[in-house]
Motif scaffolding. Structure first.
Motif, PDB file in Angstrom:
ATOM      1  N   GLY A  89     -95.878   1.123  29.393  1.00  0.00           N
ATOM      2  CA  GLY A  89     -94.989   0.063  29.842  1.00  0.00           C
ATOM      3  C   GLY A  89     -93.625   0.048  29.177  1.00  0.00           C
ATOM      4  O   GLY A  89     -92.894  -0.943  29.250  1.00  0.00           O
ATOM      5  N   LYS A  90     -93.252   1.173  28.537  1.00  0.00           N
ATOM      6  CA  LYS A  90     -91.981   1.216  27.812  1.00  0.00           C
ATOM      7  C   LYS A  90     -90.815   1.679  28.679  1.00  0.00           C
ATOM      8  O   LYS A  90     -89.660   1.533  28.297  1.00  0.00           O
ATOM      9  N   LEU A  91     -91.117   2.262  29.811  1.00  0.00           N
ATOM     10  CA  LEU A  91     -90.075   2.703  30.740  1.00  0.00           C
ATOM     11  C   LEU A  91     -90.722   2.979  32.087  1.00  0.00           C
ATOM     12  O   LEU A  91     -91.953   2.960  32.220  1.00  0.00           O
ATOM     13  N   SER A  92     -89.891   3.275  33.069  1.00  0.00           N
ATOM     14  CA  SER A  92     -90.364   3.691  34.387  1.00  0.00           C
ATOM     15  C   SER A  92     -89.619   4.955  34.795  1.00  0.00           C
ATOM     16  O   SER A  92     -88.453   5.140  34.429  1.00  0.00           O
ATOM     17  N   LEU A  93     -90.292   5.820  35.524  1.00  0.00           N
ATOM     18  CA  LEU A  93     -89.642   7.053  35.989  1.00  0.00           C
ATOM     19  C   LEU A  93     -88.390   6.761  36.790  1.00  0.00           C
ATOM     20  O   LEU A  93     -87.452   7.566  36.809  1.00  0.00           O
ATOM     21  N   ASP A  94     -88.363   5.621  37.465  1.00  0.00           N
ATOM     22  CA  ASP A  94     -87.220   5.301  38.316  1.00  0.00           C
ATOM     23  C   ASP A  94     -86.161   4.476  37.601  1.00  0.00           C
ATOM     24  O   ASP A  94     -85.168   4.072  38.219  1.00  0.00           O
ATOM     25  N   ASP A  95     -86.347   4.232  36.305  1.00  0.00           N
ATOM     26  CA  ASP A  95     -85.270   3.627  35.514  1.00  0.00           C
ATOM     27  C   ASP A  95     -84.068   4.556  35.503  1.00  0.00           C
ATOM     28  O   ASP A  95     -84.217   5.790  35.497  1.00  0.00           O
ATOM     29  N   LYS A  96     -82.881   3.979  35.487  1.00  0.00           N
ATOM     30  CA  LYS A  96     -81.674   4.777  35.294  1.00  0.00           C
ATOM     31  C   LYS A  96     -81.556   5.149  33.813  1.00  0.00           C
ATOM     32  O   LYS A  96     -81.993   4.388  32.936  1.00  0.00           O
ATOM     33  N   VAL A  97     -80.961   6.274  33.554  1.00  0.00           N
ATOM     34  CA  VAL A  97     -80.787   6.703  32.159  1.00  0.00           C
ATOM     35  C   VAL A  97     -80.008   5.658  31.378  1.00  0.00           C
ATOM     36  O   VAL A  97     -80.330   5.339  30.225  1.00  0.00           O
ATOM     37  N   VAL A  98     -78.984   5.048  32.016  1.00  0.00           N
ATOM     38  CA  VAL A  98     -78.140   4.069  31.319  1.00  0.00           C
ATOM     39  C   VAL A  98     -78.907   2.791  30.975  1.00  0.00           C
ATOM     40  O   VAL A  98     -78.441   1.993  30.164  1.00  0.00           O
ATOM     41  N   ASP A  99     -80.067   2.597  31.569  1.00  0.00           N
ATOM     42  CA  ASP A  99     -80.887   1.439  31.194  1.00  0.00           C
ATOM     43  C   ASP A  99     -81.380   1.558  29.757  1.00  0.00           C
ATOM     44  O   ASP A  99     -81.676   0.538  29.108  1.00  0.00           O
ATOM     45  N   HIS A 100     -81.487   2.793  29.256  1.00  0.00           N
ATOM     46  CA  HIS A 100     -82.019   3.024  27.915  1.00  0.00           C
ATOM     47  C   HIS A 100     -80.978   3.630  26.975  1.00  0.00           C
ATOM     48  O   HIS A 100     -81.004   3.362  25.778  1.00  0.00           O
ATOM     49  N   ILE A 101     -80.093   4.471  27.514  1.00  0.00           N
ATOM     50  CA  ILE A 101     -78.994   5.039  26.715  1.00  0.00           C
ATOM     51  C   ILE A 101     -77.718   4.461  27.317  1.00  0.00           C
ATOM     52  O   ILE A 101     -77.121   5.018  28.248  1.00  0.00           O
ATOM     53  N   HIS A 102     -77.293   3.329  26.792  1.00  0.00           N
ATOM     54  CA  HIS A 102     -76.269   2.530  27.473  1.00  0.00           C
ATOM     55  C   HIS A 102     -74.906   3.212  27.553  1.00  0.00           C
ATOM     56  O   HIS A 102     -74.122   2.939  28.465  1.00  0.00           O
ATOM     57  N   TRP A 103     -74.629   4.089  26.607  1.00  0.00           N
ATOM     58  CA  TRP A 103     -73.324   4.757  26.596  1.00  0.00           C
ATOM     59  C   TRP A 103     -73.323   6.066  27.394  1.00  0.00           C
ATOM     60  O   TRP A 103     -72.307   6.744  27.495  1.00  0.00           O
ATOM     61  N   PHE A 104     -74.443   6.417  27.973  1.00  0.00           N
ATOM     62  CA  PHE A 104     -74.553   7.695  28.700  1.00  0.00           C
ATOM     63  C   PHE A 104     -73.594   7.730  29.886  1.00  0.00           C
ATOM     64  O   PHE A 104     -73.497   6.779  30.657  1.00  0.00           O
ATOM     65  N   ARG A 105     -72.903   8.862  30.024  1.00  0.00           N
ATOM     66  CA  ARG A 105     -72.030   9.066  31.168  1.00  0.00           C
ATOM     67  C   ARG A 105     -71.634  10.538  31.282  1.00  0.00           C
ATOM     68  O   ARG A 105     -71.788  11.320  30.339  1.00  0.00           O
ATOM     69  N   THR A 106     -71.135  10.911  32.463  1.00  0.00           N
ATOM     70  CA  THR A 106     -70.473  12.196  32.669  1.00  0.00           C
ATOM     71  C   THR A 106     -69.016  11.893  33.009  1.00  0.00           C
ATOM     72  O   THR A 106     -68.552  10.764  32.820  1.00  0.00           O
ATOM     73  N   SER A 107     -68.278  12.877  33.518  1.00  0.00           N
ATOM     74  CA  SER A 107     -66.871  12.643  33.836  1.00  0.00           C
ATOM     75  C   SER A 107     -66.702  11.585  34.924  1.00  0.00           C
ATOM     76  O   SER A 107     -65.688  10.890  34.971  1.00  0.00           O
ATOM     77  N   ASP A 108     -67.683  11.442  35.788  1.00  0.00           N
ATOM     78  CA  ASP A 108     -67.674  10.419  36.834  1.00  0.00           C
ATOM     79  C   ASP A 108     -68.797   9.425  36.537  1.00  0.00           C
ATOM     80  O   ASP A 108     -69.955   9.661  36.867  1.00  0.00           O
ATOM     81  N   LYS A 109     -68.437   8.327  35.904  1.00  0.00           N
ATOM     82  CA  LYS A 109     -69.443   7.361  35.469  1.00  0.00           C
ATOM     83  C   LYS A 109     -70.209   6.751  36.642  1.00  0.00           C
ATOM     84  O   LYS A 109     -71.414   6.472  36.537  1.00  0.00           O
ATOM     85  N   SER A 110     -69.528   6.555  37.757  1.00  0.00           N
ATOM     86  CA  SER A 110     -70.207   5.955  38.907  1.00  0.00           C
ATOM     87  C   SER A 110     -71.347   6.847  39.401  1.00  0.00           C
ATOM     88  O   SER A 110     -72.372   6.351  39.887  1.00  0.00           O
ATOM     89  N   GLN A 111     -71.177   8.187  39.262  1.00  0.00           N
ATOM     90  CA  GLN A 111     -72.248   9.111  39.634  1.00  0.00           C
ATOM     91  C   GLN A 111     -73.353   9.140  38.595  1.00  0.00           C
ATOM     92  O   GLN A 111     -74.535   9.023  38.919  1.00  0.00           O
ATOM     93  N   SER A 112     -72.973   9.299  37.330  1.00  0.00           N
ATOM     94  CA  SER A 112     -73.997   9.434  36.287  1.00  0.00           C
ATOM     95  C   SER A 112     -74.805   8.158  36.106  1.00  0.00           C
ATOM     96  O   SER A 112     -75.967   8.210  35.674  1.00  0.00           O
ATOM     97  N   ASP A 113     -74.231   7.007  36.471  1.00  0.00           N
ATOM     98  CA  ASP A 113     -74.991   5.759  36.402  1.00  0.00           C
ATOM     99  C   ASP A 113     -76.172   5.753  37.367  1.00  0.00           C
ATOM    100  O   ASP A 113     -77.100   4.943  37.222  1.00  0.00           O
ATOM    101  N   GLN A 114     -76.150   6.649  38.359  1.00  0.00           N
ATOM    102  CA  GLN A 114     -77.224   6.708  39.351  1.00  0.00           C
ATOM    103  C   GLN A 114     -78.350   7.669  38.967  1.00  0.00           C
ATOM    104  O   GLN A 114     -79.357   7.766  39.659  1.00  0.00           O
ATOM    105  N   ILE A 115     -78.183   8.388  37.855  1.00  0.00           N
ATOM    106  CA  ILE A 115     -79.202   9.357  37.447  1.00  0.00           C
ATOM    107  C   ILE A 115     -80.415   8.630  36.878  1.00  0.00           C
ATOM    108  O   ILE A 115     -80.297   7.836  35.944  1.00  0.00           O
ATOM    109  N   SER A 116     -81.577   8.908  37.438  1.00  0.00           N
ATOM    110  CA  SER A 116     -82.819   8.300  36.961  1.00  0.00           C
ATOM    111  C   SER A 116     -83.571   9.276  36.060  1.00  0.00           C
ATOM    112  O   SER A 116     -83.269  10.474  36.008  1.00  0.00           O
ATOM    113  N   ILE A 117     -84.579   8.767  35.388  1.00  0.00           N
ATOM    114  CA  ILE A 117     -85.417   9.630  34.543  1.00  0.00           C
ATOM    115  C   ILE A 117     -86.133  10.653  35.410  1.00  0.00           C
ATOM    116  O   ILE A 117     -86.268  11.824  35.031  1.00  0.00           O
TER     117      ILE A 117
END
Length: 465
Positions: A89-117
């Motif tokens: 119960g600590k995470l879900s496969l469909d969680d976005k990476v930014v849900d757990h690593i809040h500063w995570f991003r690539t050059s296009d933040k709007s795209q990388s915000d959509q990356i799930s586990i």
């Protein structure tokens, strides 16, 4: 050694076991392979384990307990850790990476915000293969290594929208290893030991550097022109989640049995279903496992290559034949010329007659062309230095230095880029190929510089006249 009496309709008959041993011994002799360790599974039991050859230049003998670097086979372990965290119960496969690593991003933040586990585990996040290969030589061992590897992606450009297409990239599992550390609040090495190695009694398994006493680990032997040369090398912590595990054939057989059978309860049925469930756009990759077919068999497997190590393990679908089987193949060599040994052992184990040629003729011709070009360039440089007197020149004579510079650039950047790797990351795996590319590049540019100096000298002399 054989661990059980074979049933009447067993897959691994005495004849097949003899064929496997014969192929391994012949292949090791023909291709100058230092050491091999294998384990075979049938009907839920380890029925055969054996070591062949040596683990280092001191002639330490390979055994089923010898740890090998298993490289990308590590990805299946990282995927299982994520599923265990989901089960807790600590995470879900469909969680976005930014849900757990809040500063995570690539050059296009709007795209990388959509990356799930799930995107990371299935290699459909949008990261390129090349982006994941820049740390192949890293030996950094700081506590912040996984964080650094993720922050290094902040300027990366995704090559596709998350979830839209498959492209294998180590970057995905760099992020996964940091995610595991963030969620668990502990180093990756400690998490995998507590959640997998210890429950499965994998005593000769560790991440990069053993914490407890183990059997003597094998040393890697990258080949130079088909000759195996010992190269002790341990990757840094940035590579833990995508390629950092070392394990023995004996230990990996325990792991395969648990993943495929789940008898100890470490891998539940729901976890197993998740591991091997494919995306509609990715029919051949689950979560850290490649899925292929061989005849009437479905094979769940993964390979791995670190500098001086090549490996493969997997198991078949129990519904596809009378007996389910599994295999572990570990070697301590990599070679540009002899790159099909693992595949052919796998095929022999599975009972397939579809074997590949032992010698990679394409790479052989490439090496001949590279080192032939180096000899020609050395001769031209010698002539250029010996003939120091400037000659008459015209504009067209600038074309040759320009072509030489372009050739040098192609050797250093274009050709490695086409293979989705950078030049210096080739060296740990195929040093003969890397040195050839570096030599061609450097000598091409040196010859171009010498020619331009001579042309410049001529123009100065002409102006004085």
């Amino acid at each position: 050694m054989t661990l059980s009496v074979h049933a009447q309709e067993t897959h691994f008959t005495d004849q097949r076991l003899n064929d496997i041993e014969r192929y391994i011994n012949q292949g090791m002799a023909d291709e100058n392979i230092p050491g091999v360790s294998i384990a075979l599974i049938e009907s839920g039991r380890v029925i055969y384990t054996k070591g062949f050859g040596k683990g280092d230049n001191e002639n330490s003998r390979i055994s089923p307990q010898t740890p090998f670097q298993i490289a990308s086979m590590t990805k299946s372990f990282s995927a299982l850790l994520i599923l265990q965290l989901e089960n807790d119960g600590k995470l879900s496969l469909d969680d976005k990476v930014v849900d757990h690593i809040h500063w995570f991003r690539t050059s296009d933040k709007s795209q990388s915000d959509q990356i799930s586990i799930r995107h990371l585990l299935q290699h459909n996040s949008g990261f390129s293969t090349q982006s994941g290969n820049f740390t192949q030589n890293s030996q950094y061992r700081g506590a912040d290594a996984t964080e650094r590897s993720v922050k290094a992606l902040q300027n990366s450009q995704l090559v596709s929208a998350p979830g839209s297409s498959y492209e294998y990239s180590n970057s995905n599992y760099h992020i996964v290893s940091h995610l595991i550390e963030v969620v668990e609040g502990a180093p990756y090495e400690a998490v995998i030991a507590a959640r997998i190695f210890q429950p499965l009694d994998m005593r000769n398994s560790f991440v990069q550097i053993p914490v407890n006493k183990t059997a003597e680990p094998a040393i890697g032997f990258p080949q130079w022109f088909g000759i195996s040369v010992e190269r002790p090398f341990i990757l840094g912590r940035m590579k833990m989640g995508d390629g950092g595990v070392s394990a023995s054939a004996e230990d990996l057989s325990k792991y395969l049995l648990e993943v495929s059978q789940g008898e100890l309860g470490l891998v539940t049925k729901n976890m197993r279903d998740s591991l091997f469930r494919t995306d509609e756009n990715i029919a051949h990759y689950g979560l850290g496992w490649q899925i292929s077919t061989e005849g009437d068999m479905t094979v769940y497997e993964h390979g791995g290559n670190n500098g001086g190590f090549s490996s493969q393990f997997g198991f078949t679908d129990a519904n596809s034949r009378k007996a389910d089987i599994g295999f572990v193949i570990l070697t301590n060599y990599t070679s540009a010329l002899h790159s099909q040994f693992i595949w052919n052992v796998r095929q022999t184990i599975l009972g397939s007659e579809r074997l590949a040629k032992k010698l990679n003729t394409t790479n052989l011709l490439s090496l001949i062309a590279l080192y032939g070009t180096i000899l020609v360039l050395c001769f031209c440089i010698y002539r250029s230095i010996k003939t120091s007197k400037p000659t008459r020149t015209r504009f067209k004579h600038f074309i040759i230095p320009s072509l030489l510079i372009a050739h040098g650039y192609a050797m250093a950047y274009v050709i490695p880029g086409l293979n989705k790797i950078n030049l210096f990351s080739i060296y740990p795996f195929f040093p003969d190929l890397a040195v050839g590319l570096i030599g061609c590049s450097a000598l091409s540019i040196l010859l171009a510089v010498l020619m331009l100096i001579k042309l410049s000298t001529f123009w100065k002399v002409r102006q004085l006249d």
